[in-house]
Design a protein around this motif. Structure first.
Motif, PDB file in Angstrom:
ATOM      1  N   MET A 111      35.753  40.932 100.223  1.00  0.00           N
ATOM      2  CA  MET A 111      34.499  41.623 100.157  1.00  0.00           C
ATOM      3  C   MET A 111      34.699  42.921  99.400  1.00  0.00           C
ATOM      4  O   MET A 111      35.731  43.566  99.529  1.00  0.00           O
ATOM      5  N   GLU A 112      33.714  43.240  98.584  1.00  0.00           N
ATOM      6  CA  GLU A 112      33.800  44.439  97.756  1.00  0.00           C
ATOM      7  C   GLU A 112      32.564  45.297  97.966  1.00  0.00           C
ATOM      8  O   GLU A 112      31.446  44.804  98.000  1.00  0.00           O
ATOM      9  N   LEU A 113      32.806  46.599  98.110  1.00  0.00           N
ATOM     10  CA  LEU A 113      31.736  47.580  98.169  1.00  0.00           C
ATOM     11  C   LEU A 113      31.813  48.365  96.870  1.00  0.00           C
ATOM     12  O   LEU A 113      32.835  48.990  96.579  1.00  0.00           O
ATOM     13  N   ILE A 114      30.767  48.294  96.078  1.00  0.00           N
ATOM     14  CA  ILE A 114      30.734  49.014  94.812  1.00  0.00           C
ATOM     15  C   ILE A 114      29.903  50.271  95.037  1.00  0.00           C
ATOM     16  O   ILE A 114      28.746  50.199  95.459  1.00  0.00           O
ATOM     17  N   PHE A 115      30.511  51.402  94.777  1.00  0.00           N
ATOM     18  CA  PHE A 115      29.908  52.706  95.026  1.00  0.00           C
ATOM     19  C   PHE A 115      29.617  53.348  93.677  1.00  0.00           C
ATOM     20  O   PHE A 115      30.520  53.726  92.947  1.00  0.00           O
ATOM     21  N   PHE A 116      28.336  53.422  93.321  1.00  0.00           N
ATOM     22  CA  PHE A 116      27.916  54.068  92.080  1.00  0.00           C
ATOM     23  C   PHE A 116      27.661  55.538  92.381  1.00  0.00           C
ATOM     24  O   PHE A 116      26.834  55.867  93.235  1.00  0.00           O
ATOM     25  N   SER A 117      28.390  56.412  91.685  1.00  0.00           N
ATOM     26  CA  SER A 117      28.310  57.844  91.951  1.00  0.00           C
ATOM     27  C   SER A 117      28.112  58.604  90.649  1.00  0.00           C
ATOM     28  O   SER A 117      28.103  58.019  89.564  1.00  0.00           O
ATOM     29  N   SER A 118      27.968  59.923  90.784  1.00  0.00           N
ATOM     30  CA  SER A 118      27.920  60.800  89.617  1.00  0.00           C
ATOM     31  C   SER A 118      28.661  62.087  89.973  1.00  0.00           C
ATOM     32  O   SER A 118      28.835  62.424  91.137  1.00  0.00           O
ATOM     33  N   ALA A 119      29.103  62.787  88.959  1.00  0.00           N
ATOM     34  CA  ALA A 119      30.022  63.902  89.132  1.00  0.00           C
ATOM     35  C   ALA A 119      29.496  65.033  90.020  1.00  0.00           C
ATOM     36  O   ALA A 119      30.230  65.552  90.849  1.00  0.00           O
ATOM     37  N   PHE A 120      28.258  65.412  89.874  1.00  0.00           N
ATOM     38  CA  PHE A 120      27.746  66.575  90.589  1.00  0.00           C
ATOM     39  C   PHE A 120      26.763  66.182  91.681  1.00  0.00           C
ATOM     40  O   PHE A 120      25.771  66.858  91.914  1.00  0.00           O
ATOM     41  N   CYS A 121      27.053  65.119  92.367  1.00  0.00           N
ATOM     42  CA  CYS A 121      26.155  64.542  93.365  1.00  0.00           C
ATOM     43  C   CYS A 121      26.685  64.878  94.760  1.00  0.00           C
ATOM     44  O   CYS A 121      27.678  64.297  95.196  1.00  0.00           O
TER      45      CYS A 121
END
Length: 86
Positions: free
Chosen positions: A1-11
């Motif tokens: 199982m994979e959890l893909i975490f989409f983030s951004s630098a200043f979040c």
């Protein structure tokens, strides 16, 4: 199982989400978290239809999406999603 975490630098919410996902990895040995920065990994973010950060996508072993959440999820929400993916 994979959890893909989409983030951004200043979040700032991404920092909170990262802490929750670290705990999920500790509690669920089968869970693998992969973090993608939407600026650096733009093509993958676009292909996944990501509009906000943080966004988490949980996929089962077959690669099927079983859960998606934008914003900071609770630990309980992510644990339920991982149970669905098993």
């Amino acid at each position: 199982m994979e959890l893909i975490f989409f983030s951004s630098a200043f979040c700032e919410p991404c920092v909170q989400t990262r802490a929750i996902l670290t705990e999920v990895e500790r509690l669920v040995p089968a869970a693998t978290v992969r973090e993608l920065d939407v600026a650096r990994d733009n093509a993958e973010a676009e292909a996944a239809g990501i509009r906000n950060t943080p966004t988490i996508v949980v996929r089962n072993a077959a690669g099927d999406e079983v859960f998606r959440a934008s914003g900071v999820p609770t630990l309980a929400q992510v644990l339920v999603a991982t149970a669905k993916a098993l």
